[in-house]
Design a protein around this motif. Structure first.
Motif, PDB file in Angstrom:
ATOM      1  N   ILE A  21       2.597   2.371   3.182  1.00 28.68           N
ATOM      2  CA  ILE A  21       1.751   2.169   4.357  1.00 28.68           C
ATOM      3  C   ILE A  21       1.871   0.704   4.760  1.00 28.68           C
ATOM      4  CG2 ILE A  21      -0.576   2.363   5.299  1.00 28.68           C
ATOM      5  CD1 ILE A  21      -1.235   4.193   2.903  1.00 28.68           C
ATOM      6  N   SER A  39      -4.408   6.818  -0.857  1.00 30.84           N
ATOM      7  CA  SER A  39      -3.657   5.577  -0.699  1.00 30.84           C
ATOM      8  C   SER A  39      -4.187   4.570  -1.702  1.00 30.84           C
ATOM      9  CB  SER A  39      -3.785   5.034   0.728  1.00 30.84           C
ATOM     10  OG  SER A  39      -5.143   4.774   1.036  1.00 30.84           O
ATOM     11  N   ASP A  99       1.001   0.181  10.250  1.00 34.19           N
ATOM     12  CA  ASP A  99       0.423   1.522  10.146  1.00 34.19           C
ATOM     13  C   ASP A  99      -1.104   1.473  10.091  1.00 34.19           C
ATOM     14  OD1 ASP A  99       2.947   2.669  10.057  1.00 34.19           O
ATOM     15  OD2 ASP A  99       3.033   2.647   7.857  1.00 34.19           O
ATOM     16  N   ARG A 100      -1.632   0.397   9.490  1.00 35.30           N
ATOM     17  CA  ARG A 100      -3.083   0.297   9.315  1.00 35.30           C
ATOM     18  C   ARG A 100      -3.788  -0.261  10.536  1.00 35.30           C
ATOM     19  NH1 ARG A 100      -1.170  -2.033   4.603  1.00 35.30           N
ATOM     20  NH2 ARG A 100      -2.046  -4.077   5.099  1.00 35.30           N
ATOM     21  N   ASP A 101      -3.033  -0.860  11.454  1.00 35.54           N
ATOM     22  CA  ASP A 101      -3.643  -1.448  12.662  1.00 35.54           C
ATOM     23  C   ASP A 101      -4.031  -0.368  13.675  1.00 35.54           C
ATOM     24  OD1 ASP A 101      -3.377  -3.935  11.603  1.00 35.54           O
ATOM     25  OD2 ASP A 101      -1.513  -4.414  12.688  1.00 35.54           O
ATOM     26  N   MET A 149       0.856  -1.181   0.000  1.00 36.99           N
ATOM     27  CA  MET A 149       0.000   0.000   0.000  1.00 36.99           C
ATOM     28  C   MET A 149       0.892   1.231   0.000  1.00 36.99           C
ATOM     29  SD  MET A 149      -3.154  -0.978  -0.117  1.00 36.99           S
ATOM     30  CE  MET A 149      -3.974   0.569   0.282  1.00 36.99           C
ATOM     31  N   LYS A 152       1.173   5.643  -0.241  1.00 32.75           N
ATOM     32  CA  LYS A 152       0.490   6.901   0.084  1.00 32.75           C
ATOM     33  C   LYS A 152       1.035   8.009  -0.794  1.00 32.75           C
ATOM     34  CE  LYS A 152      -2.196   9.261   3.060  1.00 32.75           C
ATOM     35  NZ  LYS A 152      -3.607   8.933   3.341  1.00 32.75           N
TER      36      LYS A 152
END
Length: 338
Positions: free
Chosen positions: A332, A258, A336-338, A251, A253
């Protein structure tokens, strides 16, 4: 319709009078079907039913189904082997079942139905990489060699005694796509070699060492996400292992947007950043590489993306991607997404 090429009795194996039932579904099994159809009486071909495919989601016959139609062979597509399907198979009175990537579980009673039993062509040197994804897993693990095993089928998953093995080197440039094609043809020739041995009683059956078994579990899309805290070699192996499917990905950014970027090919960055440049920065985007693709820091160096596929777009070179899109701000990560 294209029937298998007729061969003189002088050219055909002594086992050619065998009645075979072939079971397979994807394109991996097609070379084996074509090779065996040239020499044997294939009384039926079993494959999984047609599935919706393409933008219109039209029901489409499986690759083996299409090949069997071209060869004018009888095709059966049971969803499962219930009693009715088993009874129909029994009425065909096969001498041997030949299975290659069928995808359905066969009841043990069915395996014992033919006079010579059932054999399977599997894309690994057993007992290493039993299961659904042996090609992916061999490349992901960095194996230097793989091959095919022809084995007797029993109630276990790829646990039967091995009739023969044929080995092949895994090139540093091999992907699952290229190795798939090599092993599909090797499986075809291995089966053609094994069947006469089984028919005349000369086959030497070698039990597998179950203590050495390693399973090639099904591939998931989630595990194809790249983790740049890993070493360069491991990342490149994953890219090759998951190319063309399901494709390694990350992923990225750019500004407030994103998006997913699939990575179809990558190489070690020829001019590695110095350790001080990348210390603590695995996953940092370091600019353009020698071929014009994005360079990303890893745990012990850097890789350059040489073939990518943006979401909803066709695949393109790493250079073309950066010519058409701005350099991403950053990657990402899952953390970072958690």
């Amino acid at each position: 319709m294209a029937k298998p090429q007729d061969r003189s009795s002088r050219d055909r194996p002594a086992s050619a009078k065998l009645r075979l039932v072939f079971m397979g579904t994807p394109d991996f099994a097609v070379p084996a079907l074509r090779v065996l159809a040239a020499d044997y009486d294939i009384v039926a071909v079993y494959c999984q039913p047609p599935r919706p495919k393409g933008r219109g989601m039209r029901l489409t016959p499986q690759a083996v189904h299409q090949a069997a139609d071209e060869l004018e062979l009888l095709v059966r597509v049971p969803e499962r082997f219930d009693q009715a399907a088993a009874d129909e198979l029994a009425r065909l009175a096969p001498d041997l079942l030949v299975v290659v990537a069928y995808g359905l579980i066969l009841p043990e009673a069915l395996l014992a139905l033919p006079r010579l039993g059932a054999i399977n062509g599997h894309a690994s040197i057993l007992p290493r990489w039993r299961g659904a994804a042996p090609i992916h897993r061999a490349i992901e693990a960095g194996d230097k060699q793989t091959g095919v095993s022809v084995m007797m089928m029993d109630k276990g998953l790829d646990t039967g005694a091995v009739i023969l093995e044929r080995h092949i080197d895994i090139a540093d440039t091999d992907t699952t796509g290229t190795l798939h094609d090599k092993l599909a043809h090797l499986t075809a020739t291995a089966l053609a070699e094994a069947i006469p041995m089984l028919a005349d009683g000369s086959a030497a059956l070698t039990p597998q060492d179950h203590d050495q078994a390693i399973y090639a579990h099904k591939i998931t899309d989630a595990e194809a996400e790249l983790n740049f805290t890993h070493k360069t070699t491991d990342i490149l192996n994953k890219v090759r292992a998951f190319s063309p499917w399901p494709a390694a990905w990350m992923m990225i950014k750019q500004g407030d947007k994103s998006q997913r970027l699939n990575v179809l090919a990558a190489t070690t960055a020829s001019a590695k950043p110095t350790p001080t440049t990348i210390a603590g920065k695995s996953g940092a985007i370091l600019g353009k590489g020698e071929t014009g693709g994005m360079v990303i820091a890893t745990a012990d160096g850097a890789i350059e993306l040489t073939q990518v596929k943006p979401a909803g777009k066709a695949s393109m070179s790493g250079r073309d991607y950066l010519n058409g899109y701005p350099m991403p701000d950053h990657i990402i990560t899952a953390a970072d997404r958690d």
